[in-house]
Design an enzyme around this catalytic site. Sequence first.
Site, PDB file in Angstrom:
ATOM      1  N   HIS A 266       0.863  -1.200   0.000  1.00  0.00           N
ATOM      2  CA  HIS A 266       0.000   0.000   0.000  1.00  0.00           C
ATOM      3  C   HIS A 266       0.893   1.242   0.000  1.00  0.00           C
ATOM      4  CE1 HIS A 266      -3.463   2.461   0.596  1.00  0.00           C
ATOM      5  NE2 HIS A 266      -3.772   2.191   1.841  1.00  0.00           N
ATOM      6  N   HIS A 307      -1.982  -2.265  -9.678  1.00  0.00           N
ATOM      7  CA  HIS A 307      -2.973  -1.645  -8.796  1.00  0.00           C
ATOM      8  C   HIS A 307      -4.231  -2.516  -8.789  1.00  0.00           C
ATOM      9  CE1 HIS A 307      -5.642   1.423  -7.080  1.00  0.00           C
ATOM     10  NE2 HIS A 307      -4.538   2.033  -6.712  1.00  0.00           N
ATOM     11  N   ASP A 365       2.947   5.568  -6.587  1.00  0.00           N
ATOM     12  CA  ASP A 365       4.186   5.461  -5.797  1.00  0.00           C
ATOM     13  C   ASP A 365       5.440   5.375  -6.656  1.00  0.00           C
ATOM     14  OD1 ASP A 365       2.167   3.486  -3.720  1.00  0.00           O
ATOM     15  OD2 ASP A 365       3.029   5.421  -3.170  1.00  0.00           O
TER      16      ASP A 365
END
Length: 426
Positions: A266, A307, A365
């Site tokens: 995450h 994702h 990210d």
Amino acid sequence: MTDRKARLSVDGLDASIDLPIYPCSAGPDVIDVTSLTKKGFFTYDPGFMSTAACESKITYIDGAKGVLLHRGYPIEQLAEHSDYLETCYLLLNGELPSNEQREEFSQAVKSHSQVDESVAALIKTFKQDAHPMAIMCSAVGALAAVYHETLDITKEEDRLTTAYRLIGQMPTLAAMVHKHRQGEEFVASDSSLGYAENYLHMTFGKAGEAAKVSPVLAKAMERIFLLHADHEQNASTSTVRLSGSSGTNPFAAIAAGIATLWGPAHGGANEAVLTMLQEIGSVDNIDTYVAKAKDKSDPFRLMGFGHRVYKNFDPRAKVMKQTCDEVLSELGLADDPLLAIATRLEKIALEDEYFIQKKLYPNVDFYSGIIMKAIGIPPEAFTVIFATGRAAGWYAHWNEMVSAPYKIGRPRQRYTGYTTREYPSK
Ligand code: SDX
């Protein structure tokens, strides 16, 4: 309500089961399965791949098209024209603020940005090499002790003040954690500065000295906070909702959200991306690592890729890449070797059949860590920045839940353990 139904026929049951279907304003309609328990069934959905756990009006994601809307506004337009505090107001209130509302909200947040001495003292009790997310979990949880008297979640006034305190103090806490780990004095919040500008001043400034923050870095930091502000029912937001559904106070619920965000699957992925890029070390090694990522027997994954919802580009990653280029050229780091590896890795992966077939694209990210490293934020603190930005979204979802009738979340299970058996006689 609805007249559309899903008709479930079950072997062994004489009659089919009618399940109401509720429409959505966007995205898949939902089948209401709440009546199944009475029929002797649970739904089974490990990882919540097909489960809508709540109704919400805050954020919409279309994973197939790479669309992210906050109260209907595309993330690309907010990143271009808005700033973090305006986006916080939008997430919390549902509409963009007027100039007067914006000024009032900004002043209210700034007036609540000082951290209580007891929490400052708590931060100082940690070893200097403690992971910053461990300190943040504790510090945010400790805010419940500081504000215990004004945490009546049934009072709108208390909920609003708590929003100001949370959004106001997260960057202050993030900066204090950084200063503690650097062995430096805390720098006081300066309400004359912008939100991200103040964060950078408190983090990289010196106590008692005037702020000297690059406008380019302040703008990049604003955009990083904004891009992380909310993302529908992700793991940490679902944690905040579930813990909040017991009636606990929002600081405790959000501390649980911080703990969830920490994981490398995450929000911890931004730190893991940088570690991965440093481990790859050179563009010459990329093919080896891409092969490892594809090898089922190898636990290595390409961090910052893939994702649960986006099966197309994460729109935030595109904006983050553009910001990355701006910041690195501003800092004269356009030839940063990590950026070269990341850019090449992205190109190779996007042309590779494995990643194409599995619809694995860069997520939020992938580039954020390169920007934050260039700004001077230590990799182990990247997720603290993510948590600082996400605090607004966590709060907006918690507030949306407690502002209407809600029930405590209590999932069931598919039990496959022993049935009743007798304790052996001695
Ligand atoms: C965030 O939910 C949110 O909205 C989160 C977030 C937010 O803003 O709150 O967007 C923030 O958490 C972004 C994600 C950051 N995490 C990472 O970058 C870690 C690396 N990515 C993965 O571990 C993975 O892609 C997940 C965890 C993000 C998603 O995992 P899923 O949806 O459970 O998918 P999966 O693990 O079942 O993978 C499907 C297939 C598998 O192969 P098969 O078993 O089908 O053969 O894709 C493969 C996986 O092995 N796969 C990868 C991969 N991600 C998935 N293979 C190599 N590298 C990867 N990164």
